[in-house]
Design a protein around this motif. Sequence first.
Motif, PDB file in Angstrom:
ATOM      1  N   SER A  24      59.684  27.293  18.585  1.00 51.97           N
ATOM      2  CA  SER A  24      58.940  27.801  19.746  1.00 51.97           C
ATOM      3  C   SER A  24      59.842  28.601  20.679  1.00 51.97           C
ATOM      4  CB  SER A  24      58.274  26.645  20.497  1.00 51.97           C
ATOM      5  OG  SER A  24      57.333  25.990  19.656  1.00 51.97           O
ATOM      6  N   ILE A  37      54.916  26.208  24.098  1.00 48.88           N
ATOM      7  CA  ILE A  37      55.587  25.228  24.936  1.00 48.88           C
ATOM      8  C   ILE A  37      56.793  24.650  24.202  1.00 48.88           C
ATOM      9  CG2 ILE A  37      53.508  24.734  26.256  1.00 48.88           C
ATOM     10  CD1 ILE A  37      53.206  22.103  24.783  1.00 48.88           C
ATOM     11  N   THR A  45      54.549  21.141  19.400  1.00 52.29           N
ATOM     12  CA  THR A  45      53.596  22.179  18.993  1.00 52.29           C
ATOM     13  C   THR A  45      52.609  21.584  17.993  1.00 52.29           C
ATOM     14  OG1 THR A  45      55.394  23.785  19.203  1.00 52.29           O
ATOM     15  CG2 THR A  45      53.412  24.525  18.066  1.00 52.29           C
ATOM     16  N   ASP A  68      53.815  30.859  15.636  1.00 54.33           N
ATOM     17  CA  ASP A  68      54.594  29.635  15.791  1.00 54.33           C
ATOM     18  C   ASP A  68      53.759  28.506  15.197  1.00 54.33           C
ATOM     19  OD1 ASP A  68      56.451  27.751  16.561  1.00 54.33           O
ATOM     20  OD2 ASP A  68      55.753  27.646  18.633  1.00 54.33           O
TER      21      ASP A  68
HETATM   22 MG    MG Z   1      57.412  24.004  18.688  1.00 50.11          MG
END
Ligand code: MG
Length: 301
Positions: A24, A37, A45, A68
């Motif tokens: 991320s 985040i 995530t 992501d």
């Molecule tokens: Mg992540």
Amino acid sequence: SPAPLRDFRAGFVSIIGKPNVGKSTLMNVLVGEKMSIITSKAQTTRHRIMGILNGKHEGIPFQLVYSDTPGVVKPAYKLHDSMMTFVKGSLEDADVVLFVTEVGEKAADHEVIPLLQRTNAPIILVLNKIDLSNEEELKRKTEEWEKEIQPAAIIPISALLNANVQTLFDAIITRLPFHPPYFDEDELTDKPERFFASEIVREKIFLNYRQEIPYSSEVVISEFKERDDMIVIRAEILVERKSQKGIIIGEKGAMLKKIGSEARKDMEDFFGKKVFLEQHVKVEPDWRSKENKLRQFGYEE
Ligand code: MG
Ligand code: GDP
Ligand code: K
């Protein structure tokens, strides 16, 4: 079909790897926005999050659509099954795969390797967190990975310090196919604004509570009203047990107030507008194992 015009490059770049390797962080650096985040906890995530970057490289306009993804884990809950479905979907769409590892990881028997069969895209092995390493270790890791998967390229970076990310960018862009853009130029992501509001609250929960609380929590935005001068957001924080509700709220509501004020600040940065944030805490027993609840919370491709 006719050969594609060579006047535009566009494609999907999938970011995959184990939990906590810096996926991320890297996505945000590559997109130049805080889309995803980041916390020091694994499984922060939970969704596939797309971040779109438009630009020009050596005179040719491009559109990079980064995804992501959640870290690759062995599923222990239905929630994890759905998280792994996001990872697989992202691999199947990919034009370029960024396989993110951190220098401390072993290449042999790595959990992500079997998943690479799901793609024909070139694989760029990203050796992240070089700020915690040295040249000798990097050389050893590079040899290890070359032996294990023969990636199209191996690129050492520090996502946190934005070190050598330009080299990585060049490696991505030169492998991007010639293709017209997939999204309008003003689109930053495929997710609605409410999604980012809920992710911001979730990040504050991950940062402020310990043990199982972050994993037992989900955030649903039940109201998102944009007015001229502000956005009114109502966030419902769902936990699995009554005792967890008490922990989230804290003594005299102090903890809930703290995460609310941290979340509101980030929302104001993200949306570029004043935010009025209202939060409610509810018990939703065992939501992580219930298919209908997971569907309701958007864990479905
Ligand atoms: Mg992540
Ligand atoms: P993800 O789970 O793979 O998405 O990883 P995150 O991006 O959430 O990062 C996990 C943790 O690693 C966070 O505490 C980051 O600040 C940290 N991190 C990410 N990249 C680097 C890096 O290049 N160097 C160091 N030292 N830490 C990093
Ligand atoms: K993380």
